[in-house]
Design an enzyme around this catalytic site. Structure first.
Site, short mmCIF file in Angstrom:
data_model
loop_
_atom_site.label_atom_id
_atom_site.label_comp_id
_atom_site.label_asym_id
_atom_site.label_seq_id
_atom_site.Cartn_x
_atom_site.Cartn_y
_atom_site.Cartn_z
N ASP A 29 0.85 -1.19 0.00
CA ASP A 29 0.00 0.00 0.00
C ASP A 29 0.89 1.24 0.00
OD1 ASP A 29 -1.77 2.18 1.06
OD2 ASP A 29 -3.21 0.54 1.16
N GLN A 93 -14.40 1.79 1.13
CA GLN A 93 -13.76 1.37 -0.12
C GLN A 93 -13.44 2.60 -0.97
OE1 GLN A 93 -15.96 -1.47 -2.49
NE2 GLN A 93 -14.30 -1.69 -3.96
N HIS A 99 -10.47 -5.59 -3.09
CA HIS A 99 -9.11 -5.82 -2.62
C HIS A 99 -9.12 -6.13 -1.13
CE1 HIS A 99 -9.95 -1.49 -2.38
NE2 HIS A 99 -9.10 -1.43 -1.36
#
Length: 113
Positions: A29, A93, A99
């Site tokens: 990330d 989200q 994901h």
């Protein structure tokens, strides 16, 4: 229009990829919330949990297995980790491509937010 994550799958946008197989891709990330924060996605674009069909069962299972393998390779299996899926705006989200957030490397608190 392809999602940001589909563009990563297609290598149009760079990412720090930590795992890839025929169906799943995982990358770090860019705004981590834990020492280990990796996103695990199906390569095929599925918008959210709300959009899953019976046809998606196998690929979603493969993503969960991939997350387990990644947790082991990152050294967080023994201490524990969290696997999160956000669904829709109210669920947090931000990218319209399903994901999993694989997070660990420290004690995680509850509730998350």
């Amino acid at each position: 229009m392809p999602s940001l994550f589909t563009k990563i799958v297609q290598r149009e946008i760079p990412a720090d990829i930590v795992y890839e197989d025929d169906d799943c891709l995982a990358f770090r990330d860019i705004a981590p919330k834990a020492p280990i924060h990796i996103l695990v996605i199906p390569k095929r674009e599925i918008v959210s949990l709300a959009d899953l069909t019976e046809e998606d069962e196998a690929v979603m299972g493969r993503c969960v297995v991939a997350a387990s393998k990644i947790a082991a390779s990152e050294g967080i299996s023994e201490g524990g980790y969290r696997l999160i899926v956000n669904c829709g705006d109210d669920g947090g989200q931000e990218v319209p491509h399903i994901h999993f957030h694989l997070m660990g490397g420290r004690k995680l608190t509850w509730p998350p937010g």
